[in-house]
Enzyme design. Structure first.
Site, PDB file in Angstrom:
ATOM      1  N   LYS A 186      24.202  64.702  38.874  1.00 41.27           N
ATOM      2  CA  LYS A 186      25.578  64.837  38.384  1.00 41.27           C
ATOM      3  C   LYS A 186      26.354  63.593  38.796  1.00 41.27           C
ATOM      4  O   LYS A 186      26.287  63.163  39.952  1.00 41.27           O
ATOM      5  CB  LYS A 186      26.242  66.077  38.984  1.00 41.27           C
ATOM      6  N   THR A 215      22.814  70.710  37.097  1.00 41.91           N
ATOM      7  CA  THR A 215      23.773  69.717  37.589  1.00 41.91           C
ATOM      8  C   THR A 215      25.143  70.333  37.809  1.00 41.91           C
ATOM      9  O   THR A 215      25.920  69.843  38.638  1.00 41.91           O
ATOM     10  CB  THR A 215      23.878  68.520  36.624  1.00 41.91           C
ATOM     11  N   ASP A 216      25.475  71.398  37.094  1.00 42.00           N
ATOM     12  CA  ASP A 216      26.733  72.090  37.351  1.00 42.00           C
ATOM     13  C   ASP A 216      26.742  72.690  38.752  1.00 42.00           C
ATOM     14  O   ASP A 216      27.782  72.728  39.418  1.00 42.00           O
ATOM     15  CB  ASP A 216      26.945  73.188  36.299  1.00 42.00           C
ATOM     16  N   PHE A 236      37.503  22.554  44.700  1.00 46.93           N
ATOM     17  CA  PHE A 236      36.148  22.495  44.140  1.00 46.93           C
ATOM     18  C   PHE A 236      35.942  21.098  43.577  1.00 46.93           C
ATOM     19  O   PHE A 236      36.531  20.720  42.564  1.00 46.93           O
ATOM     20  CB  PHE A 236      35.944  23.543  43.055  1.00 46.93           C
ATOM     21  N   ARG A 263      43.773  24.540  44.314  1.00 50.98           N
ATOM     22  CA  ARG A 263      43.766  25.482  43.194  1.00 50.98           C
ATOM     23  C   ARG A 263      44.049  26.892  43.690  1.00 50.98           C
ATOM     24  O   ARG A 263      43.962  27.181  44.890  1.00 50.98           O
ATOM     25  CB  ARG A 263      42.403  25.462  42.486  1.00 50.98           C
ATOM     26  N   GLN A 267      31.182  29.610  47.099  1.00 53.20           N
ATOM     27  CA  GLN A 267      29.986  29.708  47.929  1.00 53.20           C
ATOM     28  C   GLN A 267      30.327  29.496  49.406  1.00 53.20           C
ATOM     29  O   GLN A 267      29.817  30.210  50.287  1.00 53.20           O
ATOM     30  CB  GLN A 267      28.944  28.670  47.479  1.00 53.20           C
ATOM     31  N   ASN A 311      34.698  34.895  40.484  1.00 53.96           N
ATOM     32  CA  ASN A 311      35.802  33.941  40.563  1.00 53.96           C
ATOM     33  C   ASN A 311      36.786  34.261  39.440  1.00 53.96           C
ATOM     34  O   ASN A 311      36.547  33.948  38.274  1.00 53.96           O
ATOM     35  CB  ASN A 311      35.277  32.501  40.421  1.00 53.96           C
ATOM     36  N   HIS A 369      39.445  33.338  37.553  1.00 61.14           N
ATOM     37  CA  HIS A 369      40.075  32.043  37.338  1.00 61.14           C
ATOM     38  C   HIS A 369      41.554  32.163  36.947  1.00 61.14           C
ATOM     39  O   HIS A 369      41.940  33.036  36.166  1.00 61.14           O
ATOM     40  CB  HIS A 369      39.356  31.280  36.226  1.00 61.14           C
TER      41      HIS A 369
END
Length: 281
Positions: free
Chosen positions: A12, A57-58, A157, A174, A217, A243, A245
């Site tokens: 479930k 599953t119930d 970067f 940045r 990194q 990332n 941006h």
């Protein structure tokens, strides 16, 4: 034609649960989503339509609510182990897996003090736990997902290789934004998983804010190192950082300069940086 059923599992998913613990005027809130998967002797259900070994599953859904009534839900690692061991005890089950994601709520600050029963949810951030139980074996992985952070400077970067398809400009300043996902394992059963989670979260946030980033990194290594330093119980941590941006808008067509002030956020496509770090060599 010969065909083999090589693996099967069922369960479930997305069982939602909110539990309120009332202690006078002050209430405590836990908001979780539970996923359950069972593996075992269920081949006949797939191959013959024989459901005699299949727990509905119930029933799994109802079990989550019933056990939450009689037991603590926090920390989620302990509740996950409780559920996994319960389902492992059912006939024909050989492995039970329980994944729990907790939505993080904090108290509303009202009148200069935390309100006793009003809460504020922190965006999409979730506390996570994955429990896998088999006879004589319980494995727990804890973590945090979708922790959205951003800083407006302290990120660069540059120095990357260029080829005929490279258009990205180097930058020494940045915006850096990411949606952190962290998962960790401890050497044994952690006696204080909530305290470990809080220390790991604080280490992630503070390190992201304070360390200068030469790349995502570079940042992910600093984050993993900080978590291991802050949390002696953790032996291994895995991190995933997309990332998110924020691109500098070219205002030159309008006769304007843009001194790192006007950006457009771009969700897709984005870079995805991942790493796993552990203690020792």
């Amino acid at each position: 034609m010969s065909i083999s059923l090589v693996r099967n599992a069922y369960g479930k998913s997305r069982v939602r649960l909110v539990k309120v613990r009332r202690a006078g005027a002050r209430h405590e809130l836990t908001d979780v989503q539970v996923d359950i998967q069972l593996e075992g002797e269920f081949d006949d259900a797939y191959m013959k339509g024989d459901n005699s070994k299949v727990l509905p599953t119930d029933t799994m859904k109802n079990t989550v609510y019933a056990l939450a009534k009689g037991h603590p839900v926090e920390p989620i690692e302990d509740f996950g182990v409780l559920l996994a061991e319960h389902f492992l005890g059912k006939p024909h089950t050989r492995r039970a897996r329980v994944d729990i994601a907790e939505n993080v709520w904090s108290r509303v600050d009202a009148g200069g003090a935390p309100h006793p029963h009003a809460f504020l949810r922190a965006a999409g951030e979730r506390r996570t736990a994955e429990i896998s139980a088999a006879p004589g074996e319980v494995e727990i992985t804890s973590g945090i997902a979708d922790l959205l952070v951003l800083k407006t400077t302290g990120s660069a970067f540059s120095g990357f290789p260029r080829d005929e398809y490279t258009t990205l400009k180097e930058t020494g300043d940045r915006i850096l934004s990411t949606l952190m996902v962290a998962r960790w394992r401890t050497g044994g059963r952690d006696p204080a998983p909530t305290a470990t989670w809080e220390r790991a979260r604080r280490a992630l946030i503070e390190t992201f804010a304070e360390r200068h980033s030469l790349s995502v990194q570079h940042t992910i290594h600093d984050l993993g190192e900080a978590v291991l330093a802050a949390c002696p119980a953790i032996d291994e941590v895995s991190l995933s950082l997309p990332n998110k941006h924020c691109l500098l808008v070219d205002l030159a067509p309008f006769g304007l300069t843009n001194d790192n002030e006007i950006f457009v956020p771009v969700d897709e496509p984005h870079g995805l940086i991942e790493a796993t770090m552990k203690r020792g060599s």
